[in-house]
Each structure stands twice: as structure tokens, then as C-alpha cells.
Scaffold this active site. Structure first.
Site, mmCIF file in Angstrom:
data_model
loop_
_atom_site.group_PDB
_atom_site.id
_atom_site.type_symbol
_atom_site.label_atom_id
_atom_site.label_comp_id
_atom_site.label_asym_id
_atom_site.label_seq_id
_atom_site.Cartn_x
_atom_site.Cartn_y
_atom_site.Cartn_z
ATOM 1 N N LYS A 196 0.851 -1.190 0.000
ATOM 2 C CA LYS A 196 0.000 0.000 0.000
ATOM 3 C C LYS A 196 0.880 1.230 0.000
ATOM 4 O O LYS A 196 1.841 1.311 0.768
ATOM 5 C CB LYS A 196 -0.867 -0.004 1.272
ATOM 6 C CG LYS A 196 -1.897 1.118 1.308
ATOM 7 C CD LYS A 196 -3.145 0.700 0.574
ATOM 8 C CE LYS A 196 -4.133 1.846 0.454
ATOM 9 N NZ LYS A 196 -3.710 2.868 -0.529
ATOM 10 N N LYS A 203 5.170 2.135 -2.919
ATOM 11 C CA LYS A 203 5.247 3.536 -3.324
ATOM 12 C C LYS A 203 5.467 3.600 -4.820
ATOM 13 O O LYS A 203 6.024 2.671 -5.422
ATOM 14 C CB LYS A 203 6.399 4.257 -2.621
ATOM 15 C CG LYS A 203 6.182 5.765 -2.489
ATOM 16 C CD LYS A 203 5.115 6.067 -1.452
ATOM 17 C CE LYS A 203 4.945 7.553 -1.218
ATOM 18 N NZ LYS A 203 3.970 7.815 -0.144
ATOM 19 N N THR A 216 -4.869 12.754 6.981
ATOM 20 C CA THR A 216 -3.453 12.857 7.336
ATOM 21 C C THR A 216 -3.214 13.996 8.317
ATOM 22 O O THR A 216 -2.520 13.830 9.325
ATOM 23 C CB THR A 216 -2.593 13.040 6.072
ATOM 24 O OG1 THR A 216 -2.816 11.946 5.183
ATOM 25 C CG2 THR A 216 -1.122 13.094 6.430
ATOM 26 N N ASN A 248 -2.656 20.190 1.627
ATOM 27 C CA ASN A 248 -3.815 19.543 2.243
ATOM 28 C C ASN A 248 -3.554 19.122 3.692
ATOM 29 O O ASN A 248 -4.313 19.454 4.596
ATOM 30 C CB ASN A 248 -4.224 18.324 1.412
ATOM 31 C CG ASN A 248 -5.368 17.556 2.048
ATOM 32 O OD1 ASN A 248 -6.471 18.053 2.151
ATOM 33 N ND2 ASN A 248 -5.094 16.342 2.498
ATOM 34 N N SER A 278 -7.388 5.018 4.325
ATOM 35 C CA SER A 278 -7.309 4.247 3.083
ATOM 36 C C SER A 278 -7.658 2.779 3.332
ATOM 37 O O SER A 278 -8.309 2.139 2.494
ATOM 38 C CB SER A 278 -5.903 4.349 2.481
ATOM 39 O OG SER A 278 -5.723 5.575 1.819
#
Length: 421
Positions: free
Chosen positions: A67, A103, A187, A219, A349
Site C-alpha cells: 500500500k 510507493k 493525514t 492539504n 485508506s
């Protein structure tokens, strides 16, 4: 092995030695199980064509499918991708998620692309990497310069290739396509939850307002700032690429967001003291310095000398390099490490991946509760190891992750290729 990856692994090896893990088991984590390099051909709007370098790394899958995000940035390279996949491996293990670390990235300046060109790059990336993607193998998400829009394009392209609807093959999608309410602030909110959970061990006391300086106002930085302001803390400085805006009485975050959206830079904020030096935020006197931009900001002892904070929160990935660790310890600056502080994104996620597999929607309150519970549980585990081993927060976080990873690696037995299944 790249120097970046080797440096990141120094922290893992320090934690492994602290808790007495067998080197034979730890050795499984020294190299990625699979890295794919490819070229993405982009036809520009003017008819010209360019070839872009791209990578996807599946670092370790002993705990589950890999992931990790996909970033579009000119500085993306193989060593960075593999290093970030290693950090994702540690993060997912620390957060208690059934994921390994992955990644990906494309070496491209997203700001130089039109909307149509962005879509071509996103779809081209999926075509190039499709052989190692999938909801039970490798599940990408947004990262630098990618977001809901790009994930929607990628889901569409992957579903065409797979010949079936595969919404849970990517996370960070729009809610209309199976995305998760609450994913966008996850996050930043997770970073604030981690700060509150660990503030006493960071030497910040157990209650009361803190002064916070923030590097990065994308963000994650914005949502952290909002959460911190709502909790009674004062954001006294914010920096982006345009410079630094400071106000010892505290910045108005809603107003700052509006200014950033309209004018593209925090230094256009009407009140406070504006400087065109983005690094001024590093020397701002504050209780907590938060890194929410790119990595490698604090590289060595000289960079540490410029800091004027009591503690650091790493919302960005690897903003502090290992060469600076001992200087921070000598200065008495505790660090809430990236694998804990930015674990909110992958946690939500995971909820989105579960939602896609179940076909049952979660509501925003459920997502918020899940995020808080997972961050708090991880923080409690880190606290326990800090006290058990009399060590710093980062080493304790790696120790928690390593115990889970090494238990899974040992359980797989001696089959050499288990990580590639």
C-alpha cells in the site's frame, strides 16, 4: 541499495538491536521484494511527445497487499521511491494494518501539465504498472500532486485492463466512486491526534494551548492547522514556497486558507509579518514545529542549531534525516515520527479498501472514530516501548513495527519467495 534507503534503515537496525530481534529475520527487510521501472509516454497538447521515467516499488508484503501513494514530481527517482516504500512498510505495521509498504512515482512537473495531460500521465502510469497492481497485491493512493481526480482516472484505466470494475484497487477516490468521507483531512487530523496523544512524552505537558509553527500548507498542513486551532492551540507561523507568515498572537487559519486559495501564497495574508524566506519558519520560537511539506529539511547538526522549538511533528515523510537524530536528542527536542504522525492517511485508506471489498458504505462519523482509535492505539504501543526500553519516540515506533513484521516473516516459514505472492 541507494544511500537514502540505507540511511532510513539505520533507524530500523537501531530499534532491532534495542529489542533483540534476530538479524536473519530483519534481513528480510533490507531490500524490496519487487520494483518495476518503466517509461510513460506522454503526448502533449501541442502534439509533441515526451518519455517520462516512472517507478513502482512493493517493498514487503508479509502483512498483506502492499500500500502506498503515487507522486508526480520532478525530483522523483528510484532511491526515493524505494525509501518511501520502506517507510510505508514500517508505518502500516505500526498502525496495525493488514498491509505491506509500497510507493510509486513519475518524474514530471505536474504544474506544467494541462488537465488532459495529467489524465494521460495517470492512465499511462497504470498501463505501465498494471502487472504488479491489484486489490490483493498492490493498492495505490494519492501522494504529492495527485488526488481524488487522478485516482478516479487510474481506477477507470485499471478496470478497463482487468475487464471488471475494480474500485477497491485504488484508495483516495472521490466519494461518488467508492471513496471514503473524511479521507481528505485524514493525514492532517491524524497528525494532530498523534501530537495530543504523545505531548506529555514530548515534554509539552498534558494540557493547555501550544504555540505551533508549520512548514507546508498543502492539504495535510491545512487540516492539521484547523484541528490544532480548534483544540485551542495557536498557529504562530506558516511557510510555503513563497515564504513565511508569522504572528505571535496566532494566525487565523480560515482566512489563511482563503488567501492561499485565491492568491497562491501564504505571504499574501494581510496581517502578521511576511518574509520571502521559507526557512524563517524553522527558527520561529514555538512549542511545536510541524513539517508538512517534502523530505530532507533537517539534514544534519547544523540544521538542528537553527531550530527554536521544544518538539517536532513529522507529517511529511522523512523531513528529518538520520544524520540529525543525535543532535536533536542532545538538544532535547523530541520528535513525533512520520510513521506515527502521518499514519492517518493510510488508516482511512484501509477503511476505504474494506468498504470496497464489503460493498457497504461507512459514514463520516465511523471513519472519524476509526481514525482516532487506530492512531491512539499506535501511540499507546509506542508509549509502552518508550517506557519499557527507556528510548526515544522514533526508535520505539520502529520497535513496535518490527515486532509485528518479524512475527509475520517468521510465520511464513522458510519459503524464499513468500513476499512475492
Amino acid at each position: 541499495m541507494s544511500e537514502l534507503l540505507e540511511a532510513a534503515q539505520q533507524r530500523m537496525e537501531r530499534a532491532a538491536e534495542l529489542i533483540g530481534l534476530e538479524q536473519e529475520v530483519v534481513s528480510h527487510l533490507l531490500d524490496p521484494i519487487e520494483t518495476l521501472a518503466a517509461s510513460v509516454r506522454l503526448r502533449r497538447d501541442d502534439g509533441s511527445a515526451v518519455s517520462l521515467k516512472a517507478w513502482r516499488c512493493r517493498y514487503n508484503s508479509s502483512l498483506g497487499p502492499t500500500k502506498g501513494g503515487i507522486r508526480f514530481h520532478p525530483s522523483v527517482h528510484l532511491g526515493e521511491v524505494e525509501t518511501l516504500a520502506f517507510l510505508m512498510t514500517m508505518k502500516c505495521a505500526l498502525m496495525g494494518l493488514p498491509f505491506g509498504g509500497g510507493k510509486g512515482g513519475v518524474a514530471v512537473d505536474a504544474h506544467d501539465l494541462s488537465t488532459m495531460e495529467m489524465e494521460r500521465v495517470a492512465r499511462g502510469y497504470v498501463r505501465a504498472m498494471a502487472k504488479i497492481l491489484g486489490p490483493d497485491r498492490d493498492v495505490p493512493a494519492p501522494d504529492v500532486a495527485t488526488g481524488e481526480r487522478e485516482m478516479a482516472w487510474m481506477v477507470s484505466e485499471y478496470s478497463e485492463i482487468a475487464g471488471s470494475i475494480q474500485r477497491h484497487a485504488f484508495t483516495g477516490k472521490p466519494v461518488a466512486l467508492g471513496g471514503m468521507p473524511g479521507r481528505t483531512p485524514a493525514t492532517g487530523r491524524g497528525g494532530h491526534i498523534a501530537l495530543e496523544a504523545m505531548r506529555d512524552l514530548a515534554g509539552l505537558g498534558e494540557e493547555g494551548g501550544l504555540t505551533i509553527a508549520l512548514q507546508g500548507f498543502g492539504n495535510a498542513g491545512r487540516w492539521f492547522a484547523r484541528a490544532a486551532e480548534n483544540a485551542g492551540h495557536s498557529i504562530v507561523a506558516v511557510a510555503d514556497s513563497s515564504g513565511t507568515i508569522t504572528d505571535s498572537d496566532g494566525l487565523d487559519i480560515d482566512e489563511l486558507v482563503e488567501v492561499k486559495n485565491e492568491k497562491g501564497k501564504v505571504t499574501a495574508y494581510g496581517d502578521g509579518d511576511a518574509s520571502d524566506d521559507p526557512e524563517k519558519v524553522l527558527s520561529t520560537e514555538c512549542d511545536v514545529l510541524v513539517f508538512a511539506a517534502l523530505g530532507g529539511v533537517i539534514a544534519d547538526e547544523e540544521d538542528v542549531k537553527a531550530l527554536n522549538c521544544k518538539a517536532i511533528v513529522e507529517i511529511a515523510n522523512r523531513p528529518i534525516l538520520p544524520a540529525a537524530d543525535s543532535a536533536l536528542a542532545d538538544a532535547g527536542i523530541e520528535v513525533v515520527p512520520d510513521i506515527l504522525a502521518n499514519g492517518g492517511g493510510v488508516t482511512v485508506s484501509h477503511a476505504e479498501w474494506v468498504q470496497g471489498r464489503q460493498g457497504i458504505d461507512w459514514d463520516e462519523e465511523d471513519v472519524s472514530d476509526y481514525l482516532e482509535q487506530k492512531i491512539s492505539d499506535a501511540a499507546d504501543n509506542v508509549r509502552e516501548v518508550m517506557q519499557e526500553c527507556d528510548t526515544d519516540m522514533r526508535t520505539a515506533a520502529y520497535a513496535v513495527a518490527l515486532r509485528r513484521l518479524c512475527a509475520a516473516i517468521s510465520a511464513h516459514g522458510t519459503r524464499a519467495d513468500f513476499g512475492k505472492s
